[in-house]
Design a protein around this motif. Structure first.
Motif, PDB file in Angstrom:
ATOM      1  N   HIS A 205      -0.557   9.995   5.364  1.00 47.82           N
ATOM      2  CA  HIS A 205      -1.858   9.660   4.779  1.00 47.82           C
ATOM      3  C   HIS A 205      -2.120   8.162   4.666  1.00 47.82           C
ATOM      4  CE1 HIS A 205      -3.011  13.780   3.703  1.00 47.82           C
ATOM      5  NE2 HIS A 205      -1.713  13.967   3.601  1.00 47.82           N
TER       6      HIS A 205
ATOM      7  N   GLN B  83       4.232  12.292   2.785  1.00 49.44           N
ATOM      8  CA  GLN B  83       2.799  12.153   2.505  1.00 49.44           C
ATOM      9  C   GLN B  83       2.358  10.702   2.694  1.00 49.44           C
ATOM     10  OE1 GLN B  83       1.573  13.462  -1.418  1.00 49.44           O
ATOM     11  NE2 GLN B  83      -0.553  12.912  -1.028  1.00 49.44           N
TER      12      GLN B  83
ATOM     13  N   GLN C  12       3.892   1.417  -1.184  1.00 50.51           N
ATOM     14  CA  GLN C  12       4.513   1.503  -2.511  1.00 50.51           C
ATOM     15  C   GLN C  12       3.512   2.045  -3.532  1.00 50.51           C
ATOM     16  OE1 GLN C  12       5.849  -2.543  -3.002  1.00 50.51           O
ATOM     17  NE2 GLN C  12       7.927  -2.052  -2.350  1.00 50.51           N
ATOM     18  N   SER C  13       2.255   1.621  -3.410  1.00 54.95           N
ATOM     19  CA  SER C  13       1.231   2.140  -4.321  1.00 54.95           C
ATOM     20  C   SER C  13       1.112   3.643  -4.188  1.00 54.95           C
ATOM     21  CB  SER C  13      -0.131   1.516  -3.993  1.00 54.95           C
ATOM     22  OG  SER C  13      -0.185   0.225  -4.471  1.00 54.95           O
ATOM     23  N   ALA C  14       1.106   4.113  -2.946  1.00 54.29           N
ATOM     24  CA  ALA C  14       0.997   5.555  -2.720  1.00 54.29           C
ATOM     25  C   ALA C  14       2.195   6.279  -3.331  1.00 54.29           C
ATOM     26  CB  ALA C  14       0.908   5.841  -1.223  1.00 54.29           C
ATOM     27  N   ALA C  15       3.380   5.711  -3.166  1.00 51.53           N
ATOM     28  CA  ALA C  15       4.582   6.329  -3.741  1.00 51.53           C
ATOM     29  C   ALA C  15       4.492   6.334  -5.265  1.00 51.53           C
ATOM     30  CB  ALA C  15       5.831   5.577  -3.278  1.00 51.53           C
ATOM     31  N   LEU C  16       3.981   5.229  -5.830  1.00 46.60           N
ATOM     32  CA  LEU C  16       3.850   5.156  -7.292  1.00 46.60           C
ATOM     33  C   LEU C  16       2.801   6.131  -7.818  1.00 46.60           C
ATOM     34  CD1 LEU C  16       4.174   1.314  -7.836  1.00 46.60           C
ATOM     35  CD2 LEU C  16       5.683   3.082  -8.768  1.00 46.60           C
ATOM     36  N   LEU C  17       1.932   6.587  -6.938  1.00 52.49           N
ATOM     37  CA  LEU C  17       0.955   7.607  -7.328  1.00 52.49           C
ATOM     38  C   LEU C  17       1.513   9.008  -7.124  1.00 52.49           C
ATOM     39  CD1 LEU C  17      -2.194   5.868  -5.838  1.00 52.49           C
ATOM     40  CD2 LEU C  17      -1.802   6.327  -8.253  1.00 52.49           C
ATOM     41  N   GLY C  18       2.811   9.080  -6.816  1.00 52.49           N
ATOM     42  CA  GLY C  18       3.488  10.369  -6.736  1.00 52.49           C
ATOM     43  C   GLY C  18       3.601  10.947  -5.341  1.00 52.49           C
ATOM     44  N   ALA C  19       3.203  10.183  -4.320  1.00 49.61           N
ATOM     45  CA  ALA C  19       3.263  10.717  -2.950  1.00 49.61           C
ATOM     46  C   ALA C  19       4.689  10.621  -2.405  1.00 49.61           C
ATOM     47  CB  ALA C  19       2.302   9.957  -2.050  1.00 49.61           C
ATOM     48  N   PRO C  20       5.278  11.744  -1.992  1.00 47.97           N
ATOM     49  CA  PRO C  20       6.606  11.678  -1.363  1.00 47.97           C
ATOM     50  C   PRO C  20       6.518  10.981  -0.002  1.00 47.97           C
ATOM     51  CG  PRO C  20       5.781  13.936  -1.419  1.00 47.97           C
ATOM     52  CD  PRO C  20       4.775  13.105  -2.125  1.00 47.97           C
ATOM     53  N   PRO C  21       7.668  10.547   0.549  1.00 48.36           N
ATOM     54  CA  PRO C  21       7.649   9.737   1.776  1.00 48.36           C
ATOM     55  C   PRO C  21       6.834  10.343   2.924  1.00 48.36           C
ATOM     56  CG  PRO C  21       9.834   9.749   0.828  1.00 48.36           C
ATOM     57  CD  PRO C  21       9.022  10.691  -0.005  1.00 48.36           C
TER      58      PRO C  21
ATOM     59  N   LEU D 157       0.829  -1.202   0.000  1.00 49.49           N
ATOM     60  CA  LEU D 157       0.000   0.000   0.000  1.00 49.49           C
ATOM     61  C   LEU D 157       0.867   1.258   0.000  1.00 49.49           C
ATOM     62  CD1 LEU D 157      -2.893  -0.938   2.463  1.00 49.49           C
ATOM     63  CD2 LEU D 157      -2.829  -1.105  -0.012  1.00 49.49           C
TER      64      LEU D 157
END
Lengths: 252, 232
Positions: free
Chosen positions: A170, A166, A155-164, A153
């Protein structure tokens, strides 16, 4: 008996077992002495200083527990051993060791005293002792809470452009909040109820556990029991609230 | 343009592939364990290649490995990765910087309409069926209109009509928006519907590439022939 019936019976039996010590409040010991049991100072000391200790424990323990997730295996194993050592330490032994390590004969204690920071029988000593007594418990719970968050999850957030940062605020933190709430509850209970170590390092100012002991020695059960009841009524809502807040935006 | 050469050691073989593509739909096809997903994982940043390079639109993604959040791509895998504590709306809008503006924008409206998300918009992921969850995941992947879209067995377990519907929708969007799409699957029907170009892999190596017609006409080996359901 149905499965639900067995479960209800088991929970009821366990609940009664856990509550049974409270029956002691109803055992006749003579007329309760409310006049001498107020001890508002002890209550304020316990609740106020434990609150400070809990803030420190959560503020220090949360990032530490989070950083352990990505720590190299040997480093994590070593750190967990240190945490376990602090948790396994008998309270009285912890108090003695703290008194020595922060006493005037140690370099640290001497330095603190030179800075005007009293290392025994002070609010500072009280809070520091509570932090030592409860940080390990919080770390164990918080580490387990962070470990339970699926990395996929994040990694998914990071792949959606979220920096560490965030991802942490979140995704990781909301998903770990139940476990973190439980860990904070445990730390609160552990710190508030600390007696053995506090007896040695911070006999003054009296917190509730020490006050209970002193009253028991000096005045007996009729004075202790009212204080105990006040203590339970004031201390219980905090871990309960912590759990409720953690569950408040639950998704299950 | 995506331009890469990837080398990654697996337990039994080494994955080696060179790929250069732009605004196209490319299928990576091959038997299980042939290294297809490894290629996507390396492109997404979920795995670090042992050697080679990755460049996207002139930007170097490897080496050194660019952090995941700085790769402007969309990645959809077969695994359930919707955020369980967020609503469908918050999941879909997660990647958008201005969520309020994005939610009312034409692109999100189109995603909602084409993927039938309106009735689900305020639901939580645990309330969705498998097909609904896939549609939400696809919307979330495309919400910020990434230039590169990687699909790793995205529609596994879904029924054929839904797969066909999602495939057609994806094709339409890819042709209109012009993103580069690389899809991995072991189902040749879905891949054939989606991607006109195929790269066939086996034991980490590219063994054939071109059109599906060429592949079906003369598969490079018996394993491919079996996967394509052709007589061996």
């Amino acid at each position: 008996m149905s499965k639900d019936g067995v479960r209800a019976l088991s929970l009821a039996a366990a609940g009664l077992f856990l509550l049974y010590p409270l029956w002691g409040l109803f055992v006749p010991v003579g007329r309760w002495d409310w006049a001498h049991a107020g001890a508002p100072g002890a209550l304020a000391t316990s609740l106020g200083l434990t609150g400070v200790a809990l803030v420190i424990v959560v503020a220090v323990g949360t990032p530490l527990a989070f950083s352990l997730r990505t720590a190299p295996r040997p480093l994590r194993t070593l750190f967990e051993a240190i945490v376990l050592l602090s948790v396994l330490m008998p309270p009285l032994a912890l108090g003695l060791l703290l008194a020595l390590a922060f006493g005037p004969r140690s370099a640290v204690g001497a330095a603190l005293l030179r800075l005007g920071i009293p290392t025994s029988n002070s609010s500072t000593a009280f809070v520091v002792t509570q932090v030592y007594a409860s940080l390990g418990y919080y770390l164990l719970g918080a580490t387990a809470a962070f470990d339970a968050v699926p990395q996929a999850l994040e990694q998914s957030a990071a792949l959606l452009g979220a920096p560490p940062a965030q991802v942490f605020w979140h995704i990781t933190l909301p998903l770990a909040r139940l476990g973190l709430g439980a860990a904070a509850s445990l730390a609160w209970v552990r710190a508030l109820g600390e007696f053995g170590a506090i007896m040695v390092t911070a006999y003054y100012p009296h917190g509730i556990p020490v006050e209970l002991w002193v009253d028991l020695q000096d005045q007996g059960l009729p004075t202790v029991l009212p204080l105990l009841l006040i203590f339970l009524l004031c201390a219980l809502p905090v871990p309960w609230l912590l759990r409720l807040v953690a569950r408040s935006r639950g998704y299950a | 343009m995506l331009d890469c050469r990837l080398e990654k050691q697996r337990r039994d073989y080494r994955v080696v592939i060179e790929l250069a593509t732009e605004r196209a739909r490319v299928a990576l096809f091959g038997p299980s364990g042939s290294g297809k997903s490894t290629v996507l994982a390396c492109l997404a940043g979920l795995a670090v290649p042992d050697g080679g390079y990755i460049r996207w639109q002139g930007e170097r993604w490897f080496p050194p490995a660019l952090p995941l959040h700085r790769r402007a791509l969309g990645y959809l895998s077969q695994h359930e990765t919707l955020f369980p504590h967020l609503s469908v709306a918050d999941n879909v809008l997660f990647a958008l910087r201005d969520k309020r503006q994005g939610a009312n924008g034409p692109w999100v409206s189109e995603l909602r309409e084409r993927l039938h998300l309106d009735p689900l918009w305020h639901s939580r992921p645990h309330q969705l069926s498998g097909g609904q969850a896939r549609r939400v995941a696809l919307a979330r992947t495309l919400a910020r209109q990434p230039g590169l879209v990687l699909l790793d067995e995205p529609f596994t377990g879904l029924d054929r009509p839904l797969v066909r519907e999602l495939t057609n929708t994806l094709k339409t969007w890819q042709e209109r928006l012009g993103f580069t799409l690389i899809a991995v699957d072991h189902d040749p029907l879905m891949l054939q519907d989606l991607c006109p170009t195929v790269i066939a892999m086996d034991e980490g190596r590219v063994i054939q590439q071109g059109s599906w017609t060429d592949l079906r006409h003369a598969p490079a080996n018996d394993r491919l022939r079996a996967l394509l359901d052709l007589p061996v």
